[in-house]
Scaffold this active site. Structure first.
Site, PDB file in Angstrom:
ATOM      1  N   LYS A   1       1.473   3.865   1.598  1.00  0.00           N
ATOM      2  CA  LYS A   1       1.961   4.747   0.543  1.00  0.00           C
ATOM      3  C   LYS A   1       1.597   6.209   0.793  1.00  0.00           C
ATOM      4  CE  LYS A   1       2.521   1.531  -3.303  1.00  0.00           C
ATOM      5  NZ  LYS A   1       2.102   1.118  -4.660  1.00  0.00           N
TER       6      LYS A   1
ATOM      7  N   ARG B   1      -1.350  -6.611  -1.184  1.00  0.00           N
ATOM      8  CA  ARG B   1       0.102  -6.631  -0.957  1.00  0.00           C
ATOM      9  C   ARG B   1       0.391  -5.659   0.184  1.00  0.00           C
ATOM     10  NH1 ARG B   1       4.788  -3.880  -2.581  1.00  0.00           N
ATOM     11  NH2 ARG B   1       6.601  -5.259  -2.923  1.00  0.00           N
TER      12      ARG B   1
END
Length: 258
Positions: A204, A238
């Site tokens: 991210k 995740r």
């Protein structure tokens, strides 16, 4: 949890799989590398992404879920959706976990639907929608406010018959980079919820923009922050890169066993 996105616009190109053969190869690789869960997403939830309808999402994900379940019947398949209709139809076709980025706030039927389906529910913290969530990234105390959100949502989940609840603080969803790092620093506070904790920070912007690189170059940074997450109480990671995450899990497990 390995990420398989059946989308044309996911922020990390390595996770996009729109062809059946490519999806099956990616799933097999993730399972061989140690993934416990495959998370299938038919709609990008990156900031400013385009919203698609439940019907469009179903067209993207039902057949892939069914195909994955047929090829890998022992695998746990999670579906990343905030639509109750998608939750119902994908569980009927082989999914066994619902991963809802909205925590049940975008579809009033989601919690009751999951309760009837009797499957585990991943409840994530987000304000607004993926299209406008950046407008809601304002907190007096982000850790406390996320905690309060989960206290309220867990109670609502239980009232709707959901008892297997996993919480996800939603790094990057209606949060600045500073908020994300503050949550990671204070992650152990969420242990008081007594629920498994999922962290999704793989590649991210909080990583690659902090480092001045790109999503494609963010694997090392992802592993560093996954390790921090595990040491602060995360139960599920995740990720796009399963092998590296599994290594982090094993090494932190070795430390915690001493």
């Amino acid at each position: 949890m390995g990420i398989i996105n059946i989308t044309p616009d996911s922020f990390f190109t390595g996770s996009r799989q729109q062809q059946v053969d490519g999806m099956l190869r990616q799933a097999e690789k993730m399972l061989l590398e140690g993934a416990a869960i495959l998370d299938i997403g038919g709609q990008s939830t990156r900031p400013g992404s385009d919203l698609i309808t439940a019907e469009e999402e179903l067209q993207r994900v039902v057949e892939p879920v069914k195909t994955l379940h047929e090829h890998f019947p022992e695998a746990f398949i999670s579906v990343d959706t905030f639509y109750s209709k998608v939750a119902k139809e994908t569980v009927e076709n082989g999914a066994c976990i619902i991963n809802d980025v909205s925590g049940g706030t975008l579809d009033e039927d989601m919690l009751s639907t999951v309760g009837k389906l009797k499957v585990p529910y991943i409840c994530m913290h987000m304000r607004g929608t993926p299209q406008n969530m950046h407008e809601f990234a304002h907190y007096e105390n982000v850790t406390r406010e996320v905690l309060d959100f989960f206290i309220e949502r867990i109670d609502l989940c239980k009232k709707n018959g959901i008892h297997d609840i996993i919480v996800d603080p939603g790094l990057g969803f209606a949060k600045t980079f500073a908020h994300n790092f503050e949550i990671l620093k204070n992650l152990s506070v969420l242990k008081m919820l007594e629920k498994p904790l999922l962290i999704g920070l793989s590649r991210k912007g909080m990583i690659y923009r902090t480092l001045g690189t790109t999503a494609e170059e963010a694997l090392n940074g992802t592993t560093v922050l996954n390790t921090v997450s595990l040491m602060n109480g995360a139960s599920i990671l995740r990720v796009h890169d399963v092998r590296e995450a599994v290594e982090a899990v094993k090494l932190v497990g070795a430390i915690n066993s001493q």
